[in-house]
Design an enzyme around this catalytic site. Structure first.
Site, PDB file in Angstrom:
ATOM      1  N   GLU A   1     109.524  76.047  17.048  1.00 14.29           N
ATOM      2  CA  GLU A   1     109.681  76.385  15.628  1.00 14.29           C
ATOM      3  C   GLU A   1     109.985  75.138  14.807  1.00 14.29           C
ATOM      4  OE1 GLU A   1     108.846  79.202  14.687  1.00 14.29           O
ATOM      5  OE2 GLU A   1     108.898  80.368  16.538  1.00 14.29           O
TER       6      GLU A   1
ATOM      7  N   HIS B   1     110.578  79.507  21.355  1.00 11.93           N
ATOM      8  CA  HIS B   1     110.378  80.926  21.640  1.00 11.93           C
ATOM      9  C   HIS B   1     109.546  81.063  22.912  1.00 11.93           C
ATOM     10  CE1 HIS B   1     111.481  82.620  17.496  1.00 11.93           C
ATOM     11  NE2 HIS B   1     112.127  83.363  18.389  1.00 11.93           N
TER      12      HIS B   1
ATOM     13  N   CYS C   1     117.296  84.330  16.050  1.00  6.60           N
ATOM     14  CA  CYS C   1     116.697  83.066  16.482  1.00  6.60           C
ATOM     15  C   CYS C   1     116.633  82.074  15.328  1.00  6.60           C
ATOM     16  CB  CYS C   1     115.302  83.317  17.053  1.00  6.60           C
ATOM     17  SG  CYS C   1     115.281  84.261  18.587  1.00  6.60           S
TER      18      CYS C   1
END
Length: 287
Positions: A138, A225, A205
């Protein structure tokens, strides 16, 4: 046989060598015996290769999550819990602090800063459960807009209506170098592949990544992830990310500027192992 033939000296064959009292004992033109012994000692001295610099020790904060919803396990913690506390890479020795985070906003907002303070990490890697069939590094995290309920059926809400939502970003140059190194180094690619994502899901998250980025402890702060399946492959992927991050960190900072905080941390941990800390012992899990 005549007398002259008896007195004639034997001539050596080509395969024979007749020792001579005048055969020199040292190298050619060596008239000083000390010079001969010195040259022999030098020739026989072992060749010692130059010593390699000691690799630095880097502190790593590595987290996974507890189960949430109707699940009884979380693939992020299943993978993270298999990472050893010490990893030797070509560039550094990693001292890994592995923690299971709760799927709760308020504890995470308190626990993550405490973990940064306790471990003083050079590298931070949060790992969470992602969408089926996807592995994502991310890149962004929002500071507002978290409305999904956590395991305690709570959400942050709007604490300050005047505060605008901000998009925090992982260092893009560092992220791309790590991403490219992982892709190149992975002989057997993860069945789900690896991509860079700008949508972390607006749940715990992304909230955790935003909390770490706000602290600004290190530019090597990442969120990965992993899918529900392929846990063994996710373990290998996590290790590849950590190794790549270590290489980037050492390349940017050099051996002389890293590693000292880890020795201090060892001393601190020895004196505080029995210390009660609601954020460290009761909420998180130290492995």
């Amino acid at each position: 046989m005549t007398r002259n033939e008896q007195l004639r000296p034997l001539e050596p064959s080509s395969s024979q060598t007749i020792p001579s009292a005048y055969t020199p004992k040292g190298p050619p033109f060596c008239t000083n015996p000390n010079e001969h012994f010195l040259s022999t000692a030098i020739a026989m001295a072992p060749i010692v290769p130059p010593s390699r610099p000691t690799p630095p020790t880097l502190s790593v904060l590595l987290t996974g999550f507890e189960p949430f919803g109707n699940s009884t396990t979380n693939p992020s913690w299943l993978a993270v819990s298999q990472i050893p506390t010490r990893i030797e890479t070509p560039h550094a020795v990693l001292h890994v602090h592995t923690i299971e985070l709760p799927v709760e906003y308020t504890p995470v907002s308190q626990l993550v800063p405490s973990l940064h303070s306790r471990t003083r990490p050079h590298i931070v890697l949060h790992v969470g459960q992602g969408l089926p069939g996807r592995c994502c590094l991310e890149r962004t995290a929002h500071t507002k807009g978290y409305v999904k309920l956590d395991n305690k059926r709570r959400a942050p809400g709007i604490a300050d209506e005047t505060e605008e939502d901000k998009i925090l970003r992982v260092d893009d140059a560092v992220l791309r170098r790590v991403f490219e190194a992982v892709v190149v180094a992975t002989d057997e690619a993860h069945p789900c592949g690896l991509v860079i994502s700008d949508d972390a899901g607006r749940y715990l998250c992304e909230y955790t990544l935003a909390t770490s980025l706000r602290l600004g402890t290190t530019e090597c702060t990442f969120f990965l992830h992993v899918p529900v399946t392929h846990v063994d492959e996710s373990v290998r992927l996590i290790r590849k990310v950590l190794e790549a991050a270590a290489a980037v960190y050492v390349e940017d900072h050099g051996n002389g500027n890293v590693g000292s905080s880890v020795n201090d941390l060892h001393d601190k941990d020895k004196g505080e192992e029995e210390e009660e800390d609601a954020g460290w012992v009761k909420v998180g899990r130290k492995v």
